[in-house]
Write a protein that holds these residues in place. Structure first.
Motif, PDB file in Angstrom:
ATOM      1  N   LEU A   1       0.825  -1.213   0.000  1.00 37.67           N
ATOM      2  CA  LEU A   1       0.000   0.000   0.000  1.00 37.67           C
ATOM      3  C   LEU A   1       0.857   1.261   0.000  1.00 37.67           C
ATOM      4  O   LEU A   1       0.547   2.232  -0.708  1.00 37.67           O
ATOM      5  CB  LEU A   1      -0.925  -0.020   1.220  1.00 37.67           C
ATOM      6  CG  LEU A   1      -1.848   1.188   1.392  1.00 37.67           C
ATOM      7  CD1 LEU A   1      -2.704   1.415   0.166  1.00 37.67           C
ATOM      8  CD2 LEU A   1      -2.726   1.023   2.638  1.00 37.67           C
ATOM      9  N   GLN A   2       1.944   1.263   0.751  1.00 38.83           N
ATOM     10  CA  GLN A   2       2.815   2.438   0.780  1.00 38.83           C
ATOM     11  C   GLN A   2       3.458   2.674  -0.584  1.00 38.83           C
ATOM     12  O   GLN A   2       3.618   3.826  -1.014  1.00 38.83           O
ATOM     13  CB  GLN A   2       3.895   2.285   1.861  1.00 38.83           C
ATOM     14  CG  GLN A   2       4.888   3.434   1.953  1.00 38.83           C
ATOM     15  CD  GLN A   2       4.241   4.767   2.299  1.00 38.83           C
ATOM     16  OE1 GLN A   2       3.097   4.822   2.748  1.00 38.83           O
ATOM     17  NE2 GLN A   2       4.973   5.854   2.094  1.00 38.83           N
TER      18      GLN A   2
ATOM     19  N   LEU B   1      -4.427  -2.217  -5.972  1.00 37.53           N
ATOM     20  CA  LEU B   1      -4.617  -1.295  -7.102  1.00 37.53           C
ATOM     21  C   LEU B   1      -6.008  -1.450  -7.708  1.00 37.53           C
ATOM     22  O   LEU B   1      -6.669  -0.457  -8.044  1.00 37.53           O
ATOM     23  CB  LEU B   1      -3.549  -1.542  -8.167  1.00 37.53           C
ATOM     24  CG  LEU B   1      -2.151  -0.995  -7.872  1.00 37.53           C
ATOM     25  CD1 LEU B   1      -1.141  -1.566  -8.850  1.00 37.53           C
ATOM     26  CD2 LEU B   1      -2.139   0.542  -7.938  1.00 37.53           C
ATOM     27  N   LYS B   2      -6.464  -2.677  -7.852  1.00 46.83           N
ATOM     28  CA  LYS B   2      -7.807  -2.901  -8.389  1.00 46.83           C
ATOM     29  C   LYS B   2      -8.858  -2.308  -7.451  1.00 46.83           C
ATOM     30  O   LYS B   2      -9.850  -1.712  -7.909  1.00 46.83           O
ATOM     31  CB  LYS B   2      -8.064  -4.394  -8.593  1.00 46.83           C
ATOM     32  CG  LYS B   2      -7.302  -5.017  -9.743  1.00 46.83           C
ATOM     33  CD  LYS B   2      -7.644  -4.356 -11.074  1.00 46.83           C
ATOM     34  CE  LYS B   2      -9.115  -4.505 -11.454  1.00 46.83           C
ATOM     35  NZ  LYS B   2      -9.430  -3.830 -12.732  1.00 46.83           N
TER      36      LYS B   2
ATOM     37  N   SER C   1       9.379   1.015   3.309  1.00 43.50           N
ATOM     38  CA  SER C   1       8.706   0.061   4.182  1.00 43.50           C
ATOM     39  C   SER C   1       7.203   0.291   4.223  1.00 43.50           C
ATOM     40  O   SER C   1       6.564   0.441   3.193  1.00 43.50           O
ATOM     41  CB  SER C   1       9.323   0.128   5.580  1.00 43.50           C
ATOM     42  OG  SER C   1       9.085  -1.032   6.313  1.00 43.50           O
ATOM     43  N   TYR C   2       6.604   0.326   5.432  1.00 44.28           N
ATOM     44  CA  TYR C   2       5.137   0.363   5.485  1.00 44.28           C
ATOM     45  C   TYR C   2       4.556   1.713   5.845  1.00 44.28           C
ATOM     46  O   TYR C   2       3.397   1.802   6.254  1.00 44.28           O
ATOM     47  CB  TYR C   2       4.565  -0.720   6.397  1.00 44.28           C
ATOM     48  CG  TYR C   2       5.487  -1.351   7.400  1.00 44.28           C
ATOM     49  CD1 TYR C   2       6.390  -2.334   7.002  1.00 44.28           C
ATOM     50  CD2 TYR C   2       5.449  -1.010   8.741  1.00 44.28           C
ATOM     51  CE1 TYR C   2       7.222  -2.933   7.912  1.00 44.28           C
ATOM     52  CE2 TYR C   2       6.281  -1.622   9.664  1.00 44.28           C
ATOM     53  CZ  TYR C   2       7.171  -2.582   9.245  1.00 44.28           C
ATOM     54  OH  TYR C   2       8.002  -3.174  10.145  1.00 44.28           O
ATOM     55  N   GLY C   3       5.329   2.787   5.686  1.00 46.81           N
ATOM     56  CA  GLY C   3       4.730   4.105   5.784  1.00 46.81           C
ATOM     57  C   GLY C   3       5.421   5.045   6.757  1.00 46.81           C
ATOM     58  O   GLY C   3       6.348   4.662   7.476  1.00 46.81           O
TER      59      GLY C   3
ATOM     60  N   ALA D   1      -5.864   0.285   7.140  1.00 46.36           N
ATOM     61  CA  ALA D   1      -6.488   0.344   5.814  1.00 46.36           C
ATOM     62  C   ALA D   1      -6.433  -1.020   5.125  1.00 46.36           C
ATOM     63  O   ALA D   1      -7.396  -1.433   4.461  1.00 46.36           O
ATOM     64  CB  ALA D   1      -5.794   1.405   4.958  1.00 46.36           C
ATOM     65  N   VAL D   2      -5.314  -1.717   5.258  1.00 46.28           N
ATOM     66  CA  VAL D   2      -5.182  -3.051   4.661  1.00 46.28           C
ATOM     67  C   VAL D   2      -6.182  -4.017   5.292  1.00 46.28           C
ATOM     68  O   VAL D   2      -6.846  -4.799   4.595  1.00 46.28           O
ATOM     69  CB  VAL D   2      -3.738  -3.570   4.818  1.00 46.28           C
ATOM     70  CG1 VAL D   2      -3.639  -5.049   4.475  1.00 46.28           C
ATOM     71  CG2 VAL D   2      -2.786  -2.765   3.936  1.00 46.28           C
ATOM     72  N   LEU D   3      -6.304  -3.968   6.610  1.00 44.22           N
ATOM     73  CA  LEU D   3      -7.257  -4.836   7.303  1.00 44.22           C
ATOM     74  C   LEU D   3      -8.695  -4.520   6.885  1.00 44.22           C
ATOM     75  O   LEU D   3      -9.538  -5.426   6.773  1.00 44.22           O
ATOM     76  CB  LEU D   3      -7.097  -4.686   8.819  1.00 44.22           C
ATOM     77  CG  LEU D   3      -5.828  -5.323   9.405  1.00 44.22           C
ATOM     78  CD1 LEU D   3      -5.564  -4.817  10.809  1.00 44.22           C
ATOM     79  CD2 LEU D   3      -5.937  -6.842   9.407  1.00 44.22           C
TER      80      LEU D   3
END
Length: 450
Positions: free
Chosen positions: A160-161, A190-191, A294-296, A326-328
């Motif tokens: 996501l990052q 992305l979709k 990394s993750y943000g 957000a991923v969860l």
């Protein structure tokens, strides 16, 4: 409790019995249910650890420079001892897991005992039965999200990052180069963001999976009509953004990117690739090259990660924890499907089998690989006795004619200056405590603590 430990000097992997972490302020004690093996990162770490000292120095030039500088100040022998000591330090593997909160420390406000959480962070969300994680590296798992899925949250946040760095818009066409686990997650996110996605890889099985996971166009980069199909799909303009999620020592992703990019496209490196590319094609199209960290925001900032000081949302909308949430949420809304990405689950005692597969020794195909733990198991023992015949009470009754010594903290100073000088007759080294249980046990074994 059990924890997977790597010896960086020898490259040896072990499942060690280490003390259960003690709760601290701002921290969350979690009983792991699952942890994800980050195949690319952990394979690279193991391969480097198994190299000779000279090969290690070549692969880690910055660390080698530090040792040379230390040798100039303290002498070659002291620098060598320092380097060997650090290589011998036990290194826990893993940085993405999920489980049940057992206890929370003072100051923790958003999480309570019994909550289901996803956890992140090297040195925190490790392959261990019990972990101690800062609050800002924990995110609550929605009720309808399995913990198997949640254990992939950290990797999803990395994906996501990278997408945030690409600054994509609804309707844009994005190419993802490299369709391993990170690439597959990127395709799905992305979709979910309203983009058209082109998946590119040299592995036909991964290409097929990306198509099943929603990619609009999937291609092998060596097919004869590769350029034509990209041009046809983008109406002759080229893609708006390229996200590189491949893990390779070559620069091929950076050679491929300008061939498929439109003018002023964005190229984001999320995976690992050699950053070496010709100036001319990048100049002609005025391409932007970005790296994703990394993750943000908050990653590698001790004020954020360890002290729990959050960034104001009005200034930093997406921190690493908010990316995890957000991923969860995408998982909860069924917009991110982890099920087809998980190929293997291993018990922690079978760690060597898992890493043999990751290292290619078994020639078995894999993608998402998890360690599975018994969350019903009770963990209470915070003492590990190196001497099997010793107990707390017998340790306290050791001869008063000798000097009995205990250590709180097993850091660099203790290991390099204090402990080596206590190795003489008349001193009993009784016990050592450290916030890293694996380090405490390693020091106890090395210096003869009871």
């Amino acid at each position: 409790m059990k924890q997977i430990i790597q010896n960086y000097k020898t490259g040896e992997l072990k499942v060690e019995e280490v003390p259960v972490p003690v709760i601290r302020q701002g921290m969350v004690l979690v009983k792991n249910a699952f942890s994800l093996i980050s195949a690319g990162t952990e394979r690279a770490s193991i391969e480097i650890a198994r190299k000779s000292l000279i090969e290690k120095a070549r692969s880690r030039p910055e660390d080698f420079k530090k040792i040379l500088n230390l040798a100039k100040k303290q002498g070659l022998w002291n620098a060598y001892k320092t380097a060997m000591d650090r290589l011998e330090m036990p290194t826990p593997l893993g940085y993405s897991s999920a489980g049940i909160v057992a206890e929370v420390g003072e100051g923790v406000q958003e999480i309570k005992a019994g909550d289901r959480v996803a956890c992140a962070g090297a040195g925190y969300a490790t392959h261990s039965e019990v972990i101690l994680v800062p609050e800002n590296l924990c995110a609550k798992v929605p009720d309808n999200v399995p913990l198997e899925w949640a254990s992939c949250t950290t990797l999803g946040s990395i994906a996501l990052q990278g997408i945030r760095q690409a600054d994509v818009r609804v309707g844009e066409i994005v190419a993802v180069i490299g369709l391993g686990l990170l690439g597959q997650l990127t395709v799905q996110i992305l979709k979910a963001s309203g983009c058209k996605v082109i998946g590119i890889d040299i592995d036909e099985e991964k290409i097929k999976l990306a198509k099943e996971c929603g990619a609009d166009l999937v291609l092998h980069p060596k097919v004869s009509d590769f350029g034509f199909r990209i041009s046809d799909f983008t109406n002759g303009f080229g893609v708006d953004s390229i996200i590189i999620t491949a893990a390779t020592e070559s620069n091929e992703p950076f050679l491929l990117a300008p061939e498929i990019a439109r003018d002023r496209a964005r190229i984001v490196l999320v995976g690992v690739a050699k950053i070496d590319f010709p100036r001319e094609p990048y100049y002609r199209k005025e391409l932007s090259v970005l790296l994703s960290r990394s993750y943000g925001p908050g990653r590698y900032d001790p004020e954020y990660e360890e002290k729990g000081i959050d960034y104001p949302i009005g200034y930093v909308r997406w921190t690493e924890k908010r990316n995890m949430e957000a991923v969860l949420q995408l998982m909860s809304e069924k917009k991110l499907n982890i099920e087809p990405l998980i190929t293997h689950k291993f018990k922690i005692d079978d760690a060597q089998k898992a890493y043999d597969m990751i290292l290619g020794k078994t020639q078995e195909r894999f993608l998402g690989v998890l360690f599975e733990y018994d969350i019903e198991k009770k963990y209470s023992e915070r003492n590990i006795f190196v001497s099997q015949k010793l107990s707390v009470y017998s340790a306290l009754r050791l001869s008063v004619s000798s000097i009995n010594v205990g250590f709180i903290g097993a850091g660099n100073f203790a290991r390099s200056c204090l402990l080596p000088n206590l190795r003489y007759e008349g001193v009993n080294l009784i016990g050592v405590a450290d916030i890293q249980g694996a380090l405490a046990k390693s020091v106890a074994n090395k210096y003869g603590f009871k």
